[in-house]
Design a protein around this motif. Structure first.
Motif, PDB file in Angstrom:
ATOM      1  N   LEU A  71      -3.235  -0.637  15.583  1.00  0.00           N
ATOM      2  CA  LEU A  71      -3.091   0.631  14.867  1.00  0.00           C
ATOM      3  C   LEU A  71      -1.646   1.071  14.931  1.00  0.00           C
ATOM      4  O   LEU A  71      -1.052   1.101  16.017  1.00  0.00           O
ATOM      5  CB  LEU A  71      -4.024   1.677  15.485  1.00  0.00           C
ATOM      6  CG  LEU A  71      -4.116   3.045  14.818  1.00  0.00           C
ATOM      7  CD1 LEU A  71      -5.488   3.669  15.114  1.00  0.00           C
ATOM      8  CD2 LEU A  71      -3.027   3.997  15.305  1.00  0.00           C
ATOM      9  N   GLU A  72      -1.081   1.444  13.787  1.00  0.00           N
ATOM     10  CA  GLU A  72       0.302   1.907  13.713  1.00  0.00           C
ATOM     11  C   GLU A  72       0.334   3.267  13.036  1.00  0.00           C
ATOM     12  O   GLU A  72      -0.256   3.452  11.974  1.00  0.00           O
ATOM     13  CB  GLU A  72       1.156   0.911  12.919  1.00  0.00           C
ATOM     14  CG  GLU A  72       1.194  -0.488  13.508  1.00  0.00           C
ATOM     15  CD  GLU A  72       1.865  -1.478  12.583  1.00  0.00           C
ATOM     16  OE1 GLU A  72       3.105  -1.429  12.480  1.00  0.00           O
ATOM     17  OE2 GLU A  72       1.146  -2.289  11.962  1.00  0.00           O
ATOM     18  N   THR A  73       1.032   4.219  13.656  1.00  0.00           N
ATOM     19  CA  THR A  73       1.123   5.564  13.101  1.00  0.00           C
ATOM     20  C   THR A  73       2.341   6.263  13.684  1.00  0.00           C
ATOM     21  O   THR A  73       3.111   5.667  14.452  1.00  0.00           O
ATOM     22  CB  THR A  73      -0.164   6.371  13.397  1.00  0.00           C
ATOM     23  OG1 THR A  73      -0.100   7.629  12.724  1.00  0.00           O
ATOM     24  CG2 THR A  73      -0.347   6.586  14.890  1.00  0.00           C
ATOM     25  N   ASP A  74       2.520   7.547  13.348  1.00  0.00           N
ATOM     26  CA  ASP A  74       3.639   8.313  13.897  1.00  0.00           C
ATOM     27  C   ASP A  74       3.174   9.297  14.961  1.00  0.00           C
ATOM     28  O   ASP A  74       3.920   9.594  15.896  1.00  0.00           O
ATOM     29  CB  ASP A  74       4.343   9.086  12.778  1.00  0.00           C
ATOM     30  CG  ASP A  74       5.505   9.897  13.293  1.00  0.00           C
ATOM     31  OD1 ASP A  74       6.523   9.297  13.656  1.00  0.00           O
ATOM     32  OD2 ASP A  74       5.377  11.143  13.355  1.00  0.00           O
TER      33      ASP A  74
ATOM     34  N   ALA B  41      -1.168  11.379  11.245  1.00  0.00           N
ATOM     35  CA  ALA B  41      -0.179  11.066  10.215  1.00  0.00           C
ATOM     36  C   ALA B  41      -0.598   9.759   9.541  1.00  0.00           C
ATOM     37  O   ALA B  41      -1.609   9.160   9.901  1.00  0.00           O
ATOM     38  CB  ALA B  41       1.208  10.946  10.833  1.00  0.00           C
ATOM     39  N   ALA B  42       0.168   9.346   8.552  1.00  0.00           N
ATOM     40  CA  ALA B  42      -0.141   8.096   7.848  1.00  0.00           C
ATOM     41  C   ALA B  42      -0.319   6.961   8.842  1.00  0.00           C
ATOM     42  O   ALA B  42       0.538   6.743   9.708  1.00  0.00           O
ATOM     43  CB  ALA B  42       0.976   7.769   6.865  1.00  0.00           C
ATOM     44  N   THR B  43      -1.462   6.261   8.725  1.00  0.00           N
ATOM     45  CA  THR B  43      -1.852   5.286   9.745  1.00  0.00           C
ATOM     46  C   THR B  43      -2.331   3.989   9.102  1.00  0.00           C
ATOM     47  O   THR B  43      -2.965   4.007   8.049  1.00  0.00           O
ATOM     48  CB  THR B  43      -2.981   5.866  10.626  1.00  0.00           C
ATOM     49  OG1 THR B  43      -2.519   7.081  11.223  1.00  0.00           O
ATOM     50  CG2 THR B  43      -3.395   4.897  11.709  1.00  0.00           C
ATOM     51  N   LYS B  44      -2.047   2.878   9.773  1.00  0.00           N
ATOM     52  CA  LYS B  44      -2.515   1.565   9.322  1.00  0.00           C
ATOM     53  C   LYS B  44      -3.206   0.865  10.485  1.00  0.00           C
ATOM     54  O   LYS B  44      -2.676   0.815  11.588  1.00  0.00           O
ATOM     55  CB  LYS B  44      -1.347   0.714   8.815  1.00  0.00           C
ATOM     56  CG  LYS B  44      -1.767  -0.672   8.358  1.00  0.00           C
ATOM     57  CD  LYS B  44      -0.625  -1.428   7.692  1.00  0.00           C
ATOM     58  CE  LYS B  44       0.419  -1.859   8.683  1.00  0.00           C
ATOM     59  NZ  LYS B  44       1.434  -2.751   8.075  1.00  0.00           N
TER      60      LYS B  44
ATOM     61  N   PHE C  72      -5.532  10.084  15.079  1.00  0.00           N
ATOM     62  CA  PHE C  72      -4.212   9.947  14.474  1.00  0.00           C
ATOM     63  C   PHE C  72      -4.033  11.044  13.439  1.00  0.00           C
ATOM     64  O   PHE C  72      -4.947  11.396  12.700  1.00  0.00           O
ATOM     65  CB  PHE C  72      -3.995   8.556  13.876  1.00  0.00           C
ATOM     66  CG  PHE C  72      -5.207   7.936  13.223  1.00  0.00           C
ATOM     67  CD1 PHE C  72      -5.435   8.063  11.874  1.00  0.00           C
ATOM     68  CD2 PHE C  72      -6.117   7.212  13.986  1.00  0.00           C
ATOM     69  CE1 PHE C  72      -6.545   7.486  11.278  1.00  0.00           C
ATOM     70  CE2 PHE C  72      -7.229   6.630  13.402  1.00  0.00           C
ATOM     71  CZ  PHE C  72      -7.441   6.770  12.040  1.00  0.00           C
TER      72      PHE C  72
ATOM     73  N   LEU D 126      -0.297  10.389  17.460  1.00  0.00           N
ATOM     74  CA  LEU D 126      -1.636   9.981  17.902  1.00  0.00           C
ATOM     75  C   LEU D 126      -1.963  10.636  19.237  1.00  0.00           C
ATOM     76  O   LEU D 126      -1.091  10.774  20.099  1.00  0.00           O
ATOM     77  CB  LEU D 126      -1.702   8.459  18.022  1.00  0.00           C
ATOM     78  CG  LEU D 126      -3.022   7.823  18.475  1.00  0.00           C
ATOM     79  CD1 LEU D 126      -3.249   6.503  17.743  1.00  0.00           C
ATOM     80  CD2 LEU D 126      -3.022   7.559  19.980  1.00  0.00           C
TER      81      LEU D 126
ATOM     82  N   ASN E 203      -5.787   1.946   5.689  1.00  0.00           N
ATOM     83  CA  ASN E 203      -4.714   2.932   5.631  1.00  0.00           C
ATOM     84  C   ASN E 203      -5.312   4.301   5.342  1.00  0.00           C
ATOM     85  O   ASN E 203      -6.282   4.415   4.583  1.00  0.00           O
ATOM     86  CB  ASN E 203      -3.704   2.587   4.534  1.00  0.00           C
ATOM     87  CG  ASN E 203      -2.805   1.426   4.915  1.00  0.00           C
ATOM     88  OD1 ASN E 203      -1.829   1.599   5.632  1.00  0.00           O
ATOM     89  ND2 ASN E 203      -3.155   0.238   4.448  1.00  0.00           N
TER      90      ASN E 203
ATOM     91  N   LYS F 199      -4.981  10.505   7.999  1.00  0.00           N
ATOM     92  CA  LYS F 199      -5.335  10.907   9.356  1.00  0.00           C
ATOM     93  C   LYS F 199      -6.741  10.396   9.643  1.00  0.00           C
ATOM     94  O   LYS F 199      -7.438   9.924   8.753  1.00  0.00           O
ATOM     95  CB  LYS F 199      -5.285  12.428   9.531  1.00  0.00           C
ATOM     96  CG  LYS F 199      -6.268  13.183   8.640  1.00  0.00           C
ATOM     97  CD  LYS F 199      -6.165  14.685   8.883  1.00  0.00           C
ATOM     98  CE  LYS F 199      -7.180  15.456   8.053  1.00  0.00           C
ATOM     99  NZ  LYS F 199      -7.100  16.916   8.296  1.00  0.00           N
TER     100      LYS F 199
END
Length: 543
Positions: A170-173, A188-191, A186, A175, A200, A203
């Protein structure tokens, strides 16, 4: 001063006290405290927390301490923090750990190069990058905020959650991770990347134990077989429960088909998906059809089945079905598209239109060839109305029919049982000469360009007559059950918009002739009707 023990020293609550040390020396107003051979560790205590180090420098007035060499703080809660250096403020009870900082709490281990920790509330933060390990989960970020009270860690900046057990990243800004429940929220924009594909969203929430995922705000799932979009997306891989709501769009990469709706339920392991429309909108499916054509299918509910075990590949649609291609258009209450035998079967008041032909029967089955409609098999009370160039209505009626097509033109018609026909004779497409009327048991008709009748043959028991125009009365121009419904023909603009429309009565619609609604087709669907509807659908005007 050597071999000193300060265990008998009493200080006020909320103040740090020196418990053990080997050497204590005062220089320049500061106390230099060291461990030694007989006392290998300097020990301080405040309330229920203990501080261990090799060397300490303490301000006698403020009681603040700088500690060096294998610094460790043990809290009553069980949390243990170690570092190379500690700057402790006794007034605020806040500690700054520097270099090789490690915080261990229950199943969680936090490592960073600098940690600010408030011992009053057992919480801390780092601003220079850190890593958290928790039961196989590895979380990294630029900034982190640890809160022991609710067992949470908030991460900010280039956050990566590596769920090694489930092979997901999981990648985000931004969390927040809860160590007890294993929930990751999460904000913010998350993948999320896994072997199943890429998710994607703006939140949401992900549980690293159950892998249950909830996505919000423009959620997208991109896998090997499909691309799925929606405003709200819920997925439980263990129970195979998946729900998508709001602006749903499902694209099949293998079929090049796209479905649109307001809610989707699908079971990935079972191989079926069910998409619903809303109160004012249909569900819609479109896919390539023929060489340069597109099939549009609108209904309240559209179900696709791809059962690889039992080799079932079907599409079911029910409630207010509308079918449209460049070749042909149709409406009915329920429909089954069987991909294996290339057929489309229409149930409950089915009716189709091709060019100037209106085709009606109790049941209609379309046979496809090269993704075009090759023929229609009409079962029981079959009736075809054909509008000619002078707006006369040619009519063919019978028990069963097979209608063959060349693109959108009717090429041949095989009628079997109780055959009746009314066919107007034209001269140079400008004058109606008269009308042929035939009754027979079996009939074969062939047509040329624009579905123009070229030849007709009957069985020996046929009864026919020609009626000139000057002798033709209006009642004679209509067979029983004649009903014009060209005004119900689906329009592409309305279908694509997915808006429900008001149905205008036919030109000679009989009263009390409303068809009953067909029941949904059986299957393991979990939900038998559109969750947005608790009543029978009523058409509304498009806005």
């Amino acid at each position: 001063m050597a071999n000193l023990s300060f265990s008998q020293q009493k200080v006020g609550e909320g103040q740090i006290e020196l418990i053990k040390a080997e050497n204590l020396e005062v220089k320049n107003g500061l106390r230099y405290i060291k461990s030694g051979k007989n006392t290998p560790r300097v020990v301080f205590k405040r309330d229920s927390s203990y501080l261990y180090c090799d060397v300490a420098i303490q301000n006698p007035e403020t009681k603040s301490v700088n500690a060096y060499g294998k610094v460790v703080i043990e809290e009553a809660s069980g949390a243990v923090i170690s570092a190379d250096t500690l700057l402790y403020n006794n007034t605020t009870n806040v500690a700054e750990f520097r270099s090789n900082v490690v915080l261990v709490d229950s199943t969680t281990t936090l490592t960073t190069s600098q940690l600010f920790y408030d011992l009053n509330v057992s919480s801390g933060y780092y601003l220079v990058g850190g890593k958290v390990q928790d039961n196989g989960n590895v979380l990294t970020s630029k900034k982190g905020y640890y809160r022991s009270a609710n067992q949470s860690i908030a991460f900010k900046g280039d956050v990566v959650l590596d769920d090694t057990q489930n092979a997901r990243t999981l990648e985000t800004d931004t969390l927040t991770y809860y160590t007890e429940t294993k929930d990751a929220f999460f904000h913010a924009a998350t993948k999320i990347t896994s072997k199943e594909g890429v998710l994607n969203a703006g939140k949401g929430k992900y549980n690293t134990e159950t892998t249950v995922t909830t996505f919000e705000e423009n959620a997208t799932a991109d896998s090997e077989d499909y691309i799925l979009k929606g405003q709200h997306m819920f997925s439980d891989r263990d129970s195979d429960q998946n729900i998508v709501k709001g602006d749903v769009e499902l694209y099949s990469k293998k079929e090049f088909a796209t479905a649109y709706g307001d809610q989707l339920i699908y079971k990935e392991q079972s191989g079926w998906s069910k998409i619903f429309g809303g109160d004012e909108k249909y569900a819609l499916m479109k896919r390539p059809f023929g060489e340069e054509d597109t099939l549009f299918l609108a209904a309240d509910t559209i179900l696709t089945i791809n059962d690889t075990i039992n080799n079932i590949r079907q599409l079911h649609a029910y409630y207010g079905v509308k079918l449209l291609t460049g070749q042909m258009q149709g409406t009915c209450d329920s429909l089954v598209y069987d991909y294996n035998d290339s057929t489309i079967t229409l149930f409950q008041d089915p009716i189709m239109w091709s060019a100037q032909n209106q085709i009606k029967a109790e049941n209609i089955k379309a046979f496809l060839s090269n993704n075009n409609i090759d023929s229609l098999h009409l079962t029981s009370q079959s009736f075809i109305i054909q509008k000619d160039t002078l707006e006369n209505y040619n009519q063919i009626k019978g028990r069963n029919m097979i209608a063959y097509f060349n693109k959108s033109d009717l090429s041949m018609l095989d009628v079997n049982g109780n055959c009746q026909t009314l066919y107007f004779m034209l001269e140079a497409d400008t004058i109606t000469v008269g009308m042929n009327k035939v009754d027979c048991g079996k009939m074969l008709m062939t047509f040329g360009d624009s579905s123009r009748l070229e030849n007709i043959s009957f069985n020996k028991s046929a009864e026919g007559k020609f009626i000139p125009m000057h002798e033709l009365l209006e009642p004679d121009t209509r067979l029983k059950d004649f009903r014009l419904r060209f005004n119900e023909r689906p329009e592409k603009a309305i279908i694509v918009s997915r808006k429900r429309e008001v149905e205008v009565p036919g030109e000679e619609e009989e009263k009390n002739n409303e068809p009953q609604k067909a029941k949904p087709l059986k299957g393991d669907l979990n939900q038998e009707k559109n969750p947005n509807q608790n009543r029978v659908l009523k058409a509304v005007k498009p806005k």
